[in-house]
Design a protein around this motif. Structure first.
Motif, mmCIF file in Angstrom:
data_model
loop_
_atom_site.group_PDB
_atom_site.id
_atom_site.type_symbol
_atom_site.label_atom_id
_atom_site.label_comp_id
_atom_site.label_asym_id
_atom_site.label_seq_id
_atom_site.Cartn_x
_atom_site.Cartn_y
_atom_site.Cartn_z
ATOM 1 N N LYS A 38 -30.855 10.008 22.395
ATOM 2 C CA LYS A 38 -30.966 8.718 23.433
ATOM 3 C C LYS A 38 -30.897 7.611 22.567
ATOM 4 O O LYS A 38 -30.450 6.612 23.409
ATOM 5 N N THR A 39 -31.154 7.318 21.477
ATOM 6 C CA THR A 39 -30.996 6.169 20.783
ATOM 7 C C THR A 39 -29.739 6.107 20.040
ATOM 8 O O THR A 39 -29.316 4.898 19.545
ATOM 9 N N GLY A 40 -28.658 7.077 20.056
ATOM 10 C CA GLY A 40 -27.601 7.043 19.567
ATOM 11 C C GLY A 40 -27.494 7.165 18.109
ATOM 12 O O GLY A 40 -26.550 6.648 17.255
ATOM 13 N N ALA A 41 -28.538 7.720 17.457
ATOM 14 C CA ALA A 41 -28.736 7.736 16.070
ATOM 15 C C ALA A 41 -27.943 8.803 15.250
ATOM 16 O O ALA A 41 -27.705 9.780 16.151
ATOM 17 N N ARG A 42 -27.795 8.801 14.123
ATOM 18 C CA ARG A 42 -27.540 9.957 13.183
ATOM 19 C C ARG A 42 -28.577 10.688 12.808
ATOM 20 O O ARG A 42 -28.391 11.997 12.558
ATOM 21 N N ASN A 43 -29.809 10.271 12.735
ATOM 22 C CA ASN A 43 -30.992 11.242 12.090
ATOM 23 C C ASN A 43 -32.283 10.529 12.659
ATOM 24 O O ASN A 43 -32.346 9.278 13.240
ATOM 25 N N ARG A 44 -33.392 10.957 12.451
ATOM 26 C CA ARG A 44 -34.685 10.581 12.560
ATOM 27 C C ARG A 44 -34.856 9.161 12.198
ATOM 28 O O ARG A 44 -35.580 8.286 12.899
ATOM 29 N N ALA A 45 -34.896 8.719 10.980
ATOM 30 C CA ALA A 45 -35.245 7.679 10.479
ATOM 31 C C ALA A 45 -34.217 6.461 11.072
ATOM 32 O O ALA A 45 -34.909 5.385 11.518
ATOM 33 N N GLU A 46 -33.099 6.831 11.436
ATOM 34 C CA GLU A 46 -32.286 5.882 12.190
ATOM 35 C C GLU A 46 -32.687 5.669 13.474
ATOM 36 O O GLU A 46 -32.756 4.471 14.249
ATOM 37 N N ALA A 47 -33.030 6.642 14.137
ATOM 38 C CA ALA A 47 -33.871 6.790 15.499
ATOM 39 C C ALA A 47 -34.881 5.633 15.605
ATOM 40 O O ALA A 47 -35.237 4.951 16.753
#
Length: 201
Positions: free
Chosen positions: A182-191
């Motif tokens: 949903k956030t368009g991130a690559r991983n949880r830290a980026e999310a």
């Protein structure tokens, strides 16, 4: 006289705000607290019209304190004043029952005017933030996705998160995966970073 409770964790900022508001002939800061979890007790202990809250405070965020005040003392007006001019924060503030949302770099006269306006029954929102919030849309994360993502910010493993949140490993993995998507991130830290930047956490 407009009687105000001021909640701000930074002493210098809190004292400066109290002094500036004290220069207004019709506004009196009758109580000050430095923690979000002290807001409700202080509000109950004083005869108040307005609770003026910072967002980032120890003990409880200003957004959570606003929701608590709205539920327990619905006659009080709630004004959020923050350094973090994020559309997601503004939207959450309005959902928690705040009558006003202003950023700290606004002129002091604007804050005093906002206090007067909310007592007249108006809502006061920084116009730039209002436009940004409309353009950005609603927070796509569910309450549970936010909770899991927030808890993951310290680098906890899925197993540690599952234990802390009383969920299964698979459920934690699913919530994190959905939040990342949903956030368009690559991983949880980026999310986590993206969600915080947007004011979703």
């Amino acid at each position: 006289m407009i009687k105000v409770l001021l909640a701000e964790d930074q002493s210098m900022v809190r004292e400066a705000l109290a002094a500036l508001l004290g220069l207004e002939g019709d506004i009196e800061v009758v109580a000050q607290v430095a923690r979000g979890d002290e807001v409700l007790d202080a509000a109950r202990a004083h005869d108040l019209d307005v609770v003026l809250l910072d967002i980032e405070m120890p003990g409880m965020t200003g957004l959570d304190a606003a929701a608590l005040v709205r539920r327990e003392l619905p006659a009080l007006k709630v004004v959020i004043l923050t350094t973090f001019g994020r559309p997601g924060y503004m939207r959450r503030a309005m959902e928690s029952g705040a009558e006003a949302f202003l950023v700290k770099d606004a002129p002091a006269s604007q804050l005093a005017d906002a206090l007067r306006r909310v007592l007249r029954g108006e809502r006061v929102i920084d116009p730039t933030l209002a436009a940004a919030a409309l353009a950005e849309g609603a927070n796509p994360l569910t309450d549970r996705e936010r909770a899991v993502l927030r808890a993951s910010a310290d680098g906890s493993t899925n197993a540690e998160l599952a234990k802390a949140l009383h969920l299964s490993n698979g459920t934690v993995r699913n919530y994190l995966s959905t939040a990342i998507q949903k956030t368009g991130a690559r991983n949880r830290a980026e999310a986590v970073r993206i969600a915080r930047d947007k004011g979703w956490l």
